[in-house]
Write an enzyme that holds these catalytic residues in place. Structure first.
Site, PDB file in Angstrom:
ATOM      1  N   LYS A 228     -22.313 -52.339  69.842  1.00  0.00           N
ATOM      2  CA  LYS A 228     -23.633 -52.230  69.202  1.00  0.00           C
ATOM      3  C   LYS A 228     -24.168 -53.590  68.747  1.00  0.00           C
ATOM      4  CE  LYS A 228     -23.768 -47.312  68.463  1.00  0.00           C
ATOM      5  NZ  LYS A 228     -23.585 -46.144  67.605  1.00  0.00           N
ATOM      6  N   ARG A 263     -15.424 -43.557  69.435  1.00  0.00           N
ATOM      7  CA  ARG A 263     -16.290 -43.370  70.607  1.00  0.00           C
ATOM      8  C   ARG A 263     -16.589 -44.748  71.180  1.00  0.00           C
ATOM      9  NH1 ARG A 263     -21.583 -43.468  71.878  1.00  0.00           N
ATOM     10  NH2 ARG A 263     -22.366 -41.860  73.296  1.00  0.00           N
TER      11      ARG A 263
HETATM   12  N1  HH2 Z   1     -23.888 -43.752  69.343  1.00  0.00           N
HETATM   13  C1  HH2 Z   1     -24.660 -43.629  70.450  1.00  0.00           C
HETATM   14  C2  HH2 Z   1     -24.826 -42.370  71.058  1.00  0.00           C
HETATM   15  N2  HH2 Z   1     -24.215 -41.272  70.559  1.00  0.00           N
HETATM   16  N3  HH2 Z   1     -22.791 -40.273  68.959  1.00  0.00           N
HETATM   17  C3  HH2 Z   1     -22.045 -40.383  67.858  1.00  0.00           C
HETATM   18  N4  HH2 Z   1     -21.438 -39.293  67.342  1.00  0.00           N
HETATM   19  N5  HH2 Z   1     -21.865 -41.576  67.211  1.00  0.00           N
HETATM   20  C4  HH2 Z   1     -22.456 -42.725  67.657  1.00  0.00           C
HETATM   21  O1  HH2 Z   1     -22.284 -43.792  67.013  1.00  0.00           O
HETATM   22  C5  HH2 Z   1     -23.265 -42.658  68.827  1.00  0.00           C
HETATM   23  C6  HH2 Z   1     -23.425 -41.383  69.470  1.00  0.00           C
HETATM   24  C7  HH2 Z   1     -25.327 -44.829  71.016  1.00  0.00           C
HETATM   25  O2  HH2 Z   1     -24.491 -45.498  71.923  1.00  0.00           O
HETATM   26  P1  HH2 Z   1     -24.537 -45.320  73.507  1.00  0.00           P
HETATM   27  O3  HH2 Z   1     -24.213 -43.918  73.909  1.00  0.00           O
HETATM   28  O4  HH2 Z   1     -23.683 -46.351  74.109  1.00  0.00           O
HETATM   29  O5  HH2 Z   1     -26.023 -45.691  73.892  1.00  0.00           O
HETATM   30  P2  HH2 Z   1     -27.319 -44.839  74.225  1.00  0.00           P
HETATM   31  O6  HH2 Z   1     -27.651 -44.002  73.058  1.00  0.00           O
HETATM   32  O7  HH2 Z   1     -28.342 -45.926  74.492  1.00  0.00           O
HETATM   33  O8  HH2 Z   1     -27.022 -44.008  75.436  1.00  0.00           O
END
Ligand code: HH2
Length: 286
Positions: A228, A263
């Site tokens: 992040k 995650r």
């Molecule tokens: N962060 C993201 C998405 N889903 N779910 C939980 N429970 N906790 C988190 O910190 C979290 C999440 C964002 O990260 P990422 O999936 O890599 O990116 P994007 O939302 O752009 O797909």
């Protein structure tokens, strides 16, 4: 390979225990912040899922909508179209895989559960769709309840808290209470402070420094700090996919404070770091 975490079994049932579990991220989206577009093709996505399982991921989290700051929502139809074929392919290749679906829509959750998903990851903590609590209750599956201030489109504009740790803890306590009152079993609730969701650098650091406030609520805690922006701000690493070393630091520190689900995008690095951390903090088990 194919380690089983001590806190989730093959049926997707949670157990109390110190064993950390790595949740491998699979974004089936064109616009996710670090891997957007990499896994839009279902075969490429399933192939990456198998790599993450072989690297030691206990759970895979499949998402069809980016929640990155500034992102736009997609329709439920499109979300299902992205997620379900990938789920089916993963389970055809690895029938034992424990797959979570990252969605706040009851319709997507239902379709994913029917296709074999065993956990729901709801970044709105059951606020996004009034039918979601019922879906989780009827499936009797674990659910991740995450804190978020604002909506993805605007949440990083000017996040504001009087006391971020207290406010996030109180919110998660309230959402856990809501879930249980709606019929979700308490042993199926996982809490997540939502790193980067309506939080600036200081807010993220305060939460990571005071995780005990959330851990003390008595539910398993998940941390999603992987790659992040705040890690880039600290390390100067601009390219999100190169933020692996900083991510590993958050994983180990959060584990030491009692978080048990991580995650992450980079499964092997985090899995190996957790194995060492676990051996130091508890007992070397091999
Ligand atoms: N962060 C993201 C998405 N889903 N779910 C939980 N429970 N906790 C988190 O910190 C979290 C999440 C964002 O990260 P990422 O999936 O890599 O990116 P994007 O939302 O752009 O797909």
């Amino acid at each position: 390979m194919g380690r089983t975490a001590r806190n989730i079994d093959r049926a997707g049932t949670l157990h109390k225990g110190p064993g950390p579990a790595v949740v491998g991220i699979l974004n089936v989206t064109p616009d996710s912040f670090s891997d957007g577009g990499d896994f839009l093709d279902p075969d490429a996505a399933a192939e990456h899922a198998v790599v993450m399982l072989d690297e030691g991921a206990e759970i895979l989290d499949v998402g069809g909508e980016s929640t990155r700051p500034g992102s736009d929502p997609v329709s439920q139809e499109e979300e299902i179209r992205r997620v379900v074929p990938v789920l089916e392919r993963i389970l055809a290749l690895r029938p034992e895989a424990v797959v979570s679906v990252d969605t706040y829509r009851a319709g997507t959750a239902t379709a994913a559960l029917e296709a074999g998903a065993r956990l729901i990851n709801d970044v709105t903590a059951l606020r996004g769709d009034p039918r979601m609590a019922t879906v989780v209750k009827e499936a009797a599956c674990p659910v991740i309840l995450m804190h978020r201030q604002g909506e993805p489109k605007t949440m990083q504009k000017e996040p504001h808290y009087e006391d971020v740790v207290r406010e996030v803890r109180d919110f998660l306590a309230e959402r856990a209470e809501y879930a249980v009152a709606a019929g979700v079993r308490p042993e199926n609730v996982i809490l997540d402070p939502g790193i980067g969701f309506g939080k600036n650098l200081e807010h993220n650091l305060a939460l990571l420094r005071n995780l005990d406030a959330v851990v003390d609520l008595g539910f398993p805690v998940l941390i999603g700090a992987s790659r992040k922006t705040f890690i880039g701000r600290i390390t100067g690493v601009q390219e999100a996919r190169e933020r692996v070393f900083g991510t590993v630091a958050t994983t180990v520190l959060a584990y030491q404070q009692g978080a048990t689900f991580f995650r992450v995008h980079d499964v092997r690095a985090n899995r190996e770091a957790l194995a060492v951390a676990e051996s130091v903090l508890h007992v070397f088990r091999r």
